[in-house]
Design an enzyme around this catalytic site. Structure first.
Site, PDB file in Angstrom:
ATOM      1  N   SER A 152      10.054   2.122   5.436  1.00 12.47           N
ATOM      2  CA  SER A 152       8.966   2.407   4.506  1.00 12.47           C
ATOM      3  C   SER A 152       8.946   3.901   4.227  1.00 12.47           C
ATOM      4  O   SER A 152       9.298   4.707   5.099  1.00 12.47           O
ATOM      5  CB  SER A 152       7.619   1.977   5.105  1.00 12.47           C
ATOM      6  N   TYR A 166       1.604   2.410  11.800  1.00  9.79           N
ATOM      7  CA  TYR A 166       2.591   1.720  10.969  1.00  9.79           C
ATOM      8  C   TYR A 166       3.733   2.665  10.605  1.00  9.79           C
ATOM      9  O   TYR A 166       4.915   2.305  10.706  1.00  9.79           O
ATOM     10  CB  TYR A 166       1.912   1.196   9.705  1.00  9.79           C
TER      11      TYR A 166
END
Length: 253
Positions: A152, A166
Site C-alpha cells: 500500500s 496498517y
C-alpha cells in the site's frame, strides 16, 4: 468453435487470497480472462464468491472458491491443498487478503486489533509465500512461478492519525517482497509487490476518498481494474526480468 472446458489452453494455476470482491475479484476476473485456472479464498462473502464463480464458468473458464481465513495456518495449508487437487501445479500467487483495522491514533490501539491486522496482513502473507515456494521452487522440484504481494502507499506515507498499524503491516510486506525475491531468484520464482493508493473499493471509511482525492496529482481515485492490470503484468512473461520491485499504483500520490 467449442469453448475449452478444461486446462488445454491454460496459462497455469493462479491462487488469489481475498478474491471475492474489490481488487481481488478484479484479479480473479482478469486472470481467468488471461487463461489461468483460478482459485480464490474468501471468508464471509459466500454469495459474492458464488456469483464470481458463475461469471467465470459462463465464460468457459475454470475457477474454484475456497473458504479460508489467512490468519489461520491450517486454513492456508488446506487452501493450497485444495488448489493442488483441483488444478495441479501452482504457477501464480497473489497475496491480496488484507484488513485495515480500526481507525485510530497509536495511543488508541488495542492489542487484539493489532494482532489481527498483523495476523492477516503479514503472517498470513508470509505463510502463503511459504506454501507457494514449496510448490514453485526449482530447488524443490517445481517449475517456477510468480508471486505478487499487495502492499500500500500507506507504507511510505505512514498513515499518521488514521492507521499507523496498517501502514506498518504494509511496510513489512515491502521488506518481505524484497527479501524473498532475493532468496528465490535463482529458483525460478519472481516476487514483486503492488502498492495501491486511493482506490475505489470498500476498504475506505465513508467520505475518505472524497476528502483525499484533491491531494492526488491525477485528481481522481484509481479503480480495482487498474490495480489488477498491474498485477497481471507482474505475473506474466512480459515482466520476466522484474523481481523485488514494489510498484506504486497511486496516481502520483
Amino acid at each position: 468453435m467449442s469453448t475449452p472446458s478444461l486446462a488445454e489452453d491454460s496459462r497455469g494455476t493462479l491462487l488469489v487470497t481475498g478474491g471475492s470482491r474489490g481488487i481481488g475479484a478484479a484479479v480473479v476476473r482478469q486472470g481467468s480472462a488471461a487463461g489461468y485456472d483460478v482459485a480464490f479464498t474468501y471468508v464471509r462473502e459466500r454469495a459474492a464468491a458464488d456469483a464470481l464463480i458463475a461469471e467465470i464458468a459462463a465464460a468457459g473458464r475454470r475457477a474454484i472458491a475456497i473458504p479460508a481465513d489467512v490468519a489461520g495456518e491450517d486454513d492456508i495449508v488446506a487452501a493450497f491443498l485444495a488448489v493442488d487437487d483441483a488444478f495441479g501445479p501452482l504457477t501464480g500467487l497473489v497475496n491480496n487478503a488484507g484488513i485495515v483495522g480500526a481507525t485510530c491514533r497509536v495511543e488508541g490501539i488495542e492489542r487484539e486489533m493489532l494482532e489481527r491486522v498483523f495476523a492477516v496482513n503479514v503472517i498470513g502473507t508470509m505463510l502463503c509465500c511459504r506454501e507457494a515456494v514449496r510448490r514453485m521452487s526449482t530447488a524443490q522440484g517445481g517449475s517456477g512461478g510468480a508471486i505478487v504481494n499487495l502492499s500500500s502507499r500507506a507504507a511510505d506515507i505512514g498513515g499518521g492519525g488514521v492507521y499507523v498499524h496498517y501502514a506498518a503491516s504494509k511496510g513489512a510486506i515491502d521488506s518481505l517482497t524484497i527479501g524473498l525475491a532475493t532468496e528465490v531468484a535463482a529458483e525460478g520464482i519472481r516476487v514483486n509487490a503492488v502498492a495501491p493508493g486511493l482506490i475505489l473499493t470498500e476498504i475506505h471509511a465513508p467520505g475518505r476518498l472524497e476528502k483525499l482525492v484533491p491531494s492526488v496529482p491525477m485528481k481522481r481515485a484509481g479503480t480495482a481494474d487498474e490495480v489488477a492490470e498491474t498485477i497481471l503484468w507482474l505475473l506474466s512473461p512480459a515482466s520476466s526480468y522484474v523481481t523485488g520491485a514494489v510498484l506504486d499504483v497511486g496516481g502520483g500520490r
